[in-house]
Design a protein around this motif. Structure first.
Motif, PDB file in Angstrom:
ATOM      1  N   PRO A 193      53.177  59.604  40.008  1.00 15.92           N
ATOM      2  CA  PRO A 193      51.850  59.046  39.689  1.00 15.92           C
ATOM      3  C   PRO A 193      50.838  59.426  40.762  1.00 15.92           C
ATOM      4  CG  PRO A 193      53.560  57.401  39.367  1.00 15.92           C
ATOM      5  CD  PRO A 193      54.220  58.568  40.054  1.00 15.92           C
ATOM      6  N   GLU A 232      50.112  55.374  34.348  1.00 16.08           N
ATOM      7  CA  GLU A 232      50.563  55.159  35.731  1.00 16.08           C
ATOM      8  C   GLU A 232      49.626  55.823  36.741  1.00 16.08           C
ATOM      9  OE1 GLU A 232      52.269  59.060  34.392  1.00 16.08           O
ATOM     10  OE2 GLU A 232      51.894  57.093  33.501  1.00 16.08           O
ATOM     11  N   TYR A 247      50.086  54.055  45.836  1.00 16.89           N
ATOM     12  CA  TYR A 247      50.400  55.442  45.499  1.00 16.89           C
ATOM     13  C   TYR A 247      50.831  56.231  46.727  1.00 16.89           C
ATOM     14  CZ  TYR A 247      48.233  54.603  40.966  1.00 16.89           C
ATOM     15  OH  TYR A 247      47.933  54.107  39.713  1.00 16.89           O
TER      16      TYR A 247
END
Length: 466
Positions: free
Chosen positions: A84, A119, A180
């Motif tokens: 992602p 995502e 992330y």
């Protein structure tokens, strides 16, 4: 440049041939058994593999110049496993983008939106004299529709405030960074900065600050009017990729390529270091920023994706002593954050050379691949000089640097083989033809940018130059 200075430059360029070859070319004795080249050193403790070699594994007593080449390769992930991503696309919409270029930039942004899933996150920023943006959103079906509608509303207006666009992209990416491992800004511009921060040093500092927050910056230049040195610097300091497009119609492809690179990232915070033993001196690291402190030379590298390859070439001066002895040339360390292991990783290797009085043995043991790699890096220095000369209206001088490169590759071909440098010679001939056809400011600008992009790849920035 006057004729005297030009002559000195040409002479210096031809002297590079001697550095690459190390010794005059001599054929091995008739009927002699070929001596195998020592194997390159390979090290891997994680998602990156480091392969290093010397141009001259055997040297004579006294002072020798030789080259170290280091290839770093990202592990191939089966199926290119998708990570992602948290992105911001920052689009120049200044007046010079009016019409076709802006239409294609919007199409590329739409294509990018279509590649994302729930995502992922995306912020859309566009700048002229001012900056407007759609804040970072997860790319759910509903939000993707909202993004597409927002892209439709982008219009051309104003000057080129790159700094403000970068600041805004940074704010949006940083807001969601915690969730992330891949955080990236994709910057697009077709012109020079005219508003806000306009000096190269100030804008480069903006990118350095963004990178310090763990955000990667890729820079894409379109057309013939943007500052390619500045945009290349953005990519280098931002640990991302640089792309040059003459035709904005290719933007969608480049956006997709950068997304794929970001989404298959395997390593970040990558740094290669050379540890120089006593008696070994650094000449230069060709085409990369390098920082030397004492006997350690550090070279920052871009983030790596699955299968990505980058090459570093360094010139060292080594003192050979007693024949039959071994000389330590350099220790190598590759340090990075392994995104697949979620841990810091280090790999190490060392390179040494054997001292011999037999010059024919030096020749027989010369590493053919390392010689070609070093020649490419040296040719890249000439390509940069050629591009600057062409830009300044010194076309014959520019062509002279390219002709020097042809001589360099022809000499390297006597060590490796003519076929090993055939593509390189063809590329240099294409540059000469490009220069011959450059007759107005636009064609000159294109030729300059093409040359500098070629130089980046020749230096070894293979995967990070689109």
């Amino acid at each position: 440049m006057n004729k005297t200075v030009a002559f000195v430059s040409l002479t210096a360029g031809l002297a590079l041939t001697a550095l690459v070859l190390g010794l005059p070319h001599m054929a091995p004795p008739h009927g002699a058994t070929p001596v195998p080249t020592p194997r390159p050193a390979t090290a891997s403790n994680g998602s990156l593999t480091m392969t290093s070699r010397l141009s001259h594994p055997y040297i004579t007593p006294g002072t020798s110049d030789l080259f170290v080449t280091v290839d770093i390769t990202g592990v191939e992930v089966p199926g290119s496993k998708r990570t992602p991503v948290n992105l911001a696309v920052v689009i120049d919409r200044s007046g010079s983008m009016s019409g076709y270029k802006l239409q294609q930039a919007k199409q590329a942004a739409r294509h990018l939106v279509g590649q994302l899933g729930p995502e992922d996150r995306l912020a859309i920023v566009h700048y002229g004299s001012d900056v407007k943006s759609l804040p970072s959103l997860p790319a759910t079906p509903g939000n993707r529709e909202r993004m597409l509608q927002y892209v439709e509303g982008i219009w051309d207006d104003g000057g080129t405030n790159i700094g403000a666009g970068l600041h805004t992209g940074r704010t949006h990416v940083a807001a969601a960074r915690g969730g992330y491992t891949v955080n990236r800004i994709i910057l697009l511009s077709d012109g020079q900065p005219t508003e806000g921060i306009t000096d190269d040093a100030g804008l480069t500092q903006v990118v350095k600050d963004i990178r310090a927050e763990g955000i990667t910056v890729s820079a894409i230049g379109v057309g013939t009017d943007f500052n390619e040195d500045l945009m290349q610097g953005f990519a280098e300091y931002g640990a991302g990729a640089y792309g040059f497009l003459e035709d904005a119609g290719q933007l969608a492809t480049l956006f997709q390529k950068d997304l794929r690179q970001a989404a298959t990232s395997v390593a970040r915070g990558v740094e290669l270091s050379f540890e120089l033993p006593a008696g070994v001196r650094l000449g230069e690291v060709l085409g990369y920023r390098a920082h030397q402190a004492g006997n350690t030379v550090r070279v920052p590298l871009p983030d790596f994706s699955s299968g990505q390859v980058e090459r570093v070439v360094a010139r060292l001066t080594v003192e050979g002593t007693r024949p039959g002895s071994t000389v330590d040339v350099t220790g190598l360390k590759l340090a990075y954050s392994d995104l697949l292991k979620d841990a810091g990783v280090e790999s190490a290797a060392s390179l040494s050379a054997m001292v011999t009085e037999r010059r024919e043995e030096v020749l027989a043991r010369q590493d053919k691949d390392a010689t070609v790699y070093a020649t490419r890096a040296l040719s890249a220095k000439n390509l940069k000089l050629a591009a600057e000369a062409l830009r300044d209206g010194r076309k014959e001088e520019a062509k002279g640097y390219v002709i020097q490169n042809q001589a360099l590759f022809q000499e390297a071909g006597t060590v490796a083989s003519p076929s090993a440098v055939a593509a390189d010679l063809a590329e240099q001939q294409a540059v000469l033809q490009d220069y011959e056809q450059a007759s107005d400011s636009e064609s000159v600008g294109s030729a300059v940018k093409r040359t500098k992009a070629r130089a980046m790849k020749s230096f070894g920035k293979i995967g990070s130059t689109y």
